[in-house]
Design a protein around this motif. Structure first.
Motif, mmCIF file in Angstrom:
data_model
loop_
_atom_site.group_PDB
_atom_site.id
_atom_site.type_symbol
_atom_site.label_atom_id
_atom_site.label_comp_id
_atom_site.label_asym_id
_atom_site.label_seq_id
_atom_site.Cartn_x
_atom_site.Cartn_y
_atom_site.Cartn_z
ATOM 1 N N ILE A 191 0.847 -1.191 0.000
ATOM 2 C CA ILE A 191 0.000 0.000 0.000
ATOM 3 C C ILE A 191 0.881 1.238 0.000
ATOM 4 O O ILE A 191 1.633 1.475 0.954
ATOM 5 C CB ILE A 191 -0.944 0.004 1.216
ATOM 6 C CG1 ILE A 191 -1.838 -1.236 1.186
ATOM 7 C CG2 ILE A 191 -1.790 1.269 1.231
ATOM 8 C CD1 ILE A 191 -2.770 -1.334 2.364
ATOM 9 N N SER A 217 -2.802 4.815 -2.638
ATOM 10 C CA SER A 217 -3.764 3.845 -2.120
ATOM 11 C C SER A 217 -4.112 4.129 -0.662
ATOM 12 O O SER A 217 -5.259 3.927 -0.247
ATOM 13 C CB SER A 217 -3.199 2.434 -2.262
ATOM 14 O OG SER A 217 -3.031 2.085 -3.613
ATOM 15 N N ILE A 223 -7.797 4.799 0.698
ATOM 16 C CA ILE A 223 -8.475 4.089 1.776
ATOM 17 C C ILE A 223 -9.169 5.072 2.711
ATOM 18 O O ILE A 223 -10.332 4.885 3.090
ATOM 19 C CB ILE A 223 -7.461 3.224 2.554
ATOM 20 C CG1 ILE A 223 -6.993 2.051 1.672
ATOM 21 C CG2 ILE A 223 -8.069 2.697 3.846
ATOM 22 C CD1 ILE A 223 -5.885 1.235 2.295
ATOM 23 N N THR A 235 -7.183 -2.716 -3.056
ATOM 24 C CA THR A 235 -6.836 -1.307 -3.179
ATOM 25 C C THR A 235 -7.283 -0.728 -4.521
ATOM 26 O O THR A 235 -7.679 0.436 -4.600
ATOM 27 C CB THR A 235 -5.323 -1.117 -3.017
ATOM 28 O OG1 THR A 235 -4.621 -1.962 -3.953
ATOM 29 C CG2 THR A 235 -4.882 -1.471 -1.609
ATOM 30 N N GLN A 291 -10.928 -0.133 -4.244
ATOM 31 C CA GLN A 291 -11.100 1.037 -3.390
ATOM 32 C C GLN A 291 -10.826 2.322 -4.155
ATOM 33 O O GLN A 291 -11.582 3.296 -4.045
ATOM 34 C CB GLN A 291 -10.162 0.941 -2.186
ATOM 35 C CG GLN A 291 -10.273 2.094 -1.200
ATOM 36 C CD GLN A 291 -11.552 2.022 -0.402
ATOM 37 O OE1 GLN A 291 -11.801 1.079 0.313
ATOM 38 N NE2 GLN A 291 -12.378 3.036 -0.536
#
Length: 267
Positions: free
Chosen positions: A35, A39, A43, A179, A182
């Motif tokens: 991540i 990303s 989130i 991710t 997302q």
């Protein structure tokens, strides 16, 4: 068996062997660090901009009893959320463990308190929150198919269940795919908010700003009530919910120290 607790992250083991990022060098188990900054921001933004921002404004306006007080509610809840997010950023680099609230409560108050926190979260807090989000999403999807009436309850529940199962499978199968999903949904929600904001600016430019004038902003359309104002703050806080979600994947961040510095300095 090794003596003492197993070290987490990059800390040295008792025998002097460091645990690598993948956990393979010392035979341990560790989460993949996949991540990055984009990303990570996705989130946070994706969880904050969820169903709450599209549902809460009605409750805030109704309970605040005036446009001016509603704006104050949004500002105050936003400031409280920002302070909480900054505190969690410091906790994330001080205790670099995944798990969020559970990890911090367990380290500070012990295993029993951590277990109780996790038990309440798994059985009460998160299921109800996800159910609200899934049902709201289902309602938005099915509403165009039923323009003259409300969508059937069974249809809403079925679609919500399918969405939850699909997203659960994606999150369990691959962090990278999670991710990506997302990021895609975050972009979609930002686009929806941008359209709403643009339409609001267009209406203001047309002269529709009566309730934004200081002389009229605090004109109540119902009597002020302390209980209703408290509900307005609760609705506003629900819309900002999700600001602490990044701390649940701290061990999967590429470099949490750099990420926190970049996010806090808006770089």
């Amino acid at each position: 068996m090794t003596n003492g607790p197993r070290q987490r992250g990059s800390a040295a083991a008792s025998g002097g062997d460091a645990v690598s990022e993948s956990g393979k060098e010392s035979g341990g188990v560790a989460l993949k660090k996949e991540i990055g900054l984009v990303s990570a921001c996705g989130i946070i933004v994706g969880n904050i901009i969820g169903s709450g921002i599209f549902v809460s404004p009605k409750g805030v306006m109704e309970n605040a009893s005036s446009v001016g007080l509603a704006l104050i509610v949004w500002i105050v809840t936003g400031i409280i959320t920002a302070i909480g997010a900054l505190c969690y950023a410091e906790l994330g680099v001080t205790i670099p463990k995944s798990g969020g609230d559970y990890a911090y409560v367990k380290d500070i108050f012990g295993g029993l308190a951590g277990f109780l926190r996790l038990w309440i979260a798994v059985l009460v807090i998160y299921p109800t929150n996800q159910a609200v989000i899934a049902l709201t999403f289902s309602n938005y999807v099915l509403q165009p198919l039923f323009p003259t009436c409300f969508p059937p309850e069974n249809g809403l529940r079925l679609l919500a269940g399918v969405c939850l199962l699909l997203l659960t499978w994606v999150n369990c199968s691959s962090v990278r795919w999670a991710t990506r999903v997302q990021d895609i949904f975050t972009a979609g929600k930002l686009l929806a908010l941008a359209l709403i904001i643009i339409m609001g600016i267009v209406q203001i430019c047309k002269g529709e700003y009566y309730w934004l004038e200081p002389a009229n902003a605090f004109e109540p359309f119902q009597e002020y009530d302390v209980g209703l104002i408290a509900l307005a703050f609760l609705q506003g806080s629900f819309a900002y919910g999700g600001w602490n979600f990044l701390n649940y994947v701290t061990e999967e961040l590429v470099d949490p120290y750099v990420l926190v510095e970049d996010i806090c300095t808006c770089r």
